[in-house]
Scaffold this motif. Structure first.
Motif, PDB file in Angstrom:
ATOM      1  N   LYS A 103       1.352  -4.323  34.970  1.00  0.00           N
ATOM      2  CA  LYS A 103       0.846  -3.953  36.299  1.00  0.00           C
ATOM      3  C   LYS A 103      -0.676  -3.830  36.272  1.00  0.00           C
ATOM      4  O   LYS A 103      -1.373  -4.331  37.159  1.00  0.00           O
ATOM      5  CB  LYS A 103       1.481  -2.639  36.751  1.00  0.00           C
ATOM      6  CG  LYS A 103       2.959  -2.749  37.105  1.00  0.00           C
ATOM      7  CD  LYS A 103       3.514  -1.388  37.520  1.00  0.00           C
ATOM      8  CE  LYS A 103       4.997  -1.484  37.834  1.00  0.00           C
ATOM      9  NZ  LYS A 103       5.567  -0.146  38.189  1.00  0.00           N
ATOM     10  N   GLU A 104      -1.192  -3.162  35.232  1.00  0.00           N
ATOM     11  CA  GLU A 104      -2.641  -2.989  35.125  1.00  0.00           C
ATOM     12  C   GLU A 104      -3.330  -4.321  34.843  1.00  0.00           C
ATOM     13  O   GLU A 104      -4.436  -4.568  35.323  1.00  0.00           O
ATOM     14  CB  GLU A 104      -2.954  -1.984  34.015  1.00  0.00           C
ATOM     15  CG  GLU A 104      -2.517  -0.566  34.342  1.00  0.00           C
ATOM     16  CD  GLU A 104      -2.825   0.403  33.225  1.00  0.00           C
ATOM     17  OE1 GLU A 104      -3.171  -0.066  32.113  1.00  0.00           O
ATOM     18  OE2 GLU A 104      -2.720   1.619  33.457  1.00  0.00           O
ATOM     19  N   GLU A 153      -2.446  -7.333  35.870  1.00  0.00           N
ATOM     20  CA  GLU A 153      -2.580  -8.073  37.116  1.00  0.00           C
ATOM     21  C   GLU A 153      -3.636  -7.440  38.007  1.00  0.00           C
ATOM     22  O   GLU A 153      -4.388  -8.132  38.706  1.00  0.00           O
ATOM     23  CB  GLU A 153      -1.225  -8.140  37.833  1.00  0.00           C
ATOM     24  CG  GLU A 153      -0.241  -9.088  37.179  1.00  0.00           C
ATOM     25  CD  GLU A 153      -0.771 -10.521  37.085  1.00  0.00           C
ATOM     26  OE1 GLU A 153      -1.215 -11.057  38.117  1.00  0.00           O
ATOM     27  OE2 GLU A 153      -0.764 -11.084  35.979  1.00  0.00           O
ATOM     28  N   ALA A 154      -3.713  -6.109  37.984  1.00  0.00           N
ATOM     29  CA  ALA A 154      -4.712  -5.410  38.798  1.00  0.00           C
ATOM     30  C   ALA A 154      -6.126  -5.788  38.359  1.00  0.00           C
ATOM     31  O   ALA A 154      -7.045  -5.874  39.187  1.00  0.00           O
ATOM     32  CB  ALA A 154      -4.507  -3.899  38.702  1.00  0.00           C
ATOM     33  N   ARG A 158       5.607  -2.095  30.770  1.00  0.00           N
ATOM     34  CA  ARG A 158       5.617  -2.346  32.219  1.00  0.00           C
ATOM     35  C   ARG A 158       4.286  -1.936  32.844  1.00  0.00           C
ATOM     36  O   ARG A 158       3.747  -2.638  33.706  1.00  0.00           O
ATOM     37  CB  ARG A 158       6.774  -1.586  32.872  1.00  0.00           C
ATOM     38  CG  ARG A 158       8.151  -2.089  32.484  1.00  0.00           C
ATOM     39  CD  ARG A 158       9.229  -1.445  33.345  1.00  0.00           C
ATOM     40  NE  ARG A 158      10.551  -1.883  32.938  1.00  0.00           N
ATOM     41  CZ  ARG A 158      11.328  -1.212  32.083  1.00  0.00           C
ATOM     42  NH1 ARG A 158      10.892  -0.074  31.554  1.00  0.00           N
ATOM     43  NH2 ARG A 158      12.512  -1.671  31.756  1.00  0.00           N
TER      44      ARG A 158
END
Length: 358
Positions: A238-239, A241-242, A234
Motif C-alpha cells: 500500500k505504501e 503504491e502511495a 500488505r
C-alpha cells in the motif's frame, strides 16, 4: 501495477499467500504472460553490456561468501542453473580450480564455459554435484519448490546448494522496486528458510541480496515453521503504491509550473519508474542523464539526454534511478558539481525526498 520496458507491456498482479507469506506474481500464470516473457528472453543479451567475466562488487561478494563457507578444490564438481554466459562459474573455477558446467535455456548468449542448453530437471544429469548454484534464477521460476527439490536430489550426499535472490525484506525496508515482468517469485528470509526447513543451513546473509547455503544432509527434526508477518507485507505494498502516486503528483506539478525533471540512469529502474508515469507526465519537460549512455535519446521512451551545464539555471528535480545507495550518492555528487539548486528524489530509500537519516 503496470510494467513496461518500452517494448513489452503488461499489468502485473502481485499476490500474498496467507498461509506461508510467499509473495508471487499471480499474473504470471497465464498464456499471455508466457508469450510476453518468451519474447523478452528470446532477445536477452544484457550481459553483453559487461566485459567477461563480470567482476562487479556484488558478484565478488557472492564468490567470497561461497568460498569462505564451503571447502572446494580441483576435484569439486559444480553446476550453475541459469548460468547465462558463465561469468560466475568462470570466477569459481579461477578461484578453486573446480570442474564447472552451466545450464542455460537461452540460446542468445554465447557461453564462455561448458554449458548445456535447456531447462533443468532431476534427469538433466547422470552424475551428482558437490555444489549447485542458483544465482538470481529462483525469482524467475513459477514453482520454486519443485526446482529446489530437483536441485537437492542432484547433489552428492554431502553436497551444498547456494541460492541468491533479491531480498523482499530489503525491498520492503528501502522501497526497492524489483517488481519486473520476469520476476515471478519474491523471497523474504523467513519464506526461503521455510522452503528449506528440512536441510542444514550453513550460512545466510540478508544485507543486500538474500544469500543462503544449505547442506543436503537432512536435519534430525525439521525447523519449526516460521511465522511470517503478512500484515507488514500488505502495508508495504500500500505504501509502495502511495510513493508512486506522490512521485507522479510531484513531477506533474513541477513540470506544469515550468520546471524540468531529470531521470538519472536509464537502466531497469528508470524503465520501471517512467513506465508508471508515462501518459500522465508530459515528456516535453522530462530529460534523462546517464554517464555511460552515448546516444542523444534513450531508446525506451525517447527522452532526450540533458546537457548537464543546462541545469545550472533551471528549476530541477532529479530522480535517482538506482537501488544502490553508493550509486545514488555518486549521482548526487555529479549533480552537486554543477548546481546545488535542485530537489533530489531518492525513490529507493526510506524517505522519498532525502537520504535516510537526513
Amino acid at each position: 501495477m503496470f510494467f513496461t520496458d518500452g517494448r513489452t507491456s503488461m499489468n502485473l498482479e502481485v499476490s500474498l499467500c496467507d498461509e506461508c507469506g510467499f509473495v508471487f506474481q499471480s499474473s504470471a500464470y497465464s498464456d499471455e504472460y508466457d508469450k510476453k516473457v518468451a519474447s523478452i528472453y528470446s532477445n536477452y543479451r544484457m550481459s553483453d553490456n559487461f566485459s567477461f567475466p563480470r567482476q562487479d562488487k556484488k558478484t565478488l561478494e557472492s564468490l567470497e561468501f561461497i568460498c569462505s563457507n564451503i571447502q572446494l578444490d580441483g576435484g569439486s564438481n559444480i553446476l550453475e542453473i541459469g548460468s547465462d554466459r558463465g561469468d560466475f562459474l568462470y570466477l569459481l573455477k579461477q578461484r578453486v580450480g573446480a570442474n564447472v558446467i552451466g545450464m542455460e535455456p537461452s540460446t542468445e548468449q554465447v557461453a564462455m564455459i561448458p554449458t548445456v542448453r535447456g531447462y533443468f530437471d532431476q534427469n538433466s544429469f547422470c552424475s551428482k554435484f558437490d555444489l549447485i548454484v542458483l544465482k538470481h534464477t529462483l525469482e524467475h521460476i513459477k514453482y520454486p519448490q519443485k526446482i529446489l527439490q530437483n536441485a537437492i536430489e542432484s547433489l552428492n550426499d554431502e553436497g551444498y546448494l547456494y541460492i541468491e535472490v533479491p531480498s523482499l525484506d530489503i525491498c520492503m525496508e528501502h522501497y526497492l522496486d524489483d517488481f519486473s515482468l520476469d520476476h515471478v517469485s519474491y523471497f523474504s528470509k523467513h519464506v526461503l528458510l521455510n522452503l528449506l526447513n528440512e536441510y542444514e543451513v550453513v550460512a545466510i546473509d540478508n544485507s543486500h541480496f538474500l544469500r543462503i547455503i544449505v547442506k543436503k544432509m537432512r536435519i534430525s527434526s525439521a525447523l519449526k515453521h516460521i511465522k511470517v508477518e503478512n500484515e507488514k507485507t500488505r502495508i508495504f505494498f500500500k505504501e509502495f503504491e502511495a510513493r508512486f502516486v506522490a512521485l507522479e503528483d510531484k513531477i506533474i506539478h513541477h513540470t506544469t509550473e515550468g520546471g524540468i525533471a531529470v531521470f538519472y540512469g536509464v537502466g531497469l529502474y528508470f524503465r520501471i519508474i517512467f513506465a508508471r508515469l508515462n501518459g500522465s507526465v508530459g515528456r516535453e519537460n522530462c530529460y534523462f542523464y546517464d554517464d555511460g549512455y552515448v546516444g542523444e535519446y534513450e531508446d525506451s521512451f525517447g527522452l532526450k539526454k540533458i546537457n548537464m551545464q543546462f541545469i545550472a539555471n533551471q528549476k530541477v528535480i532529479a530522480i535517482w534511478c538506482s537501488n544502490d545507495y553508493a550509486v545514488q550518492d555518486a549521482m548526487a555528487e555529479r549533480f552537486n558539481s554543477v548546481t546545488k539548486e535542485y530537489e533530489p528524489i531518492y525513490f529507493c530509500r526510506t524517505n522519498l525526498t532525502t537520504m535516510d537519516g537526513d
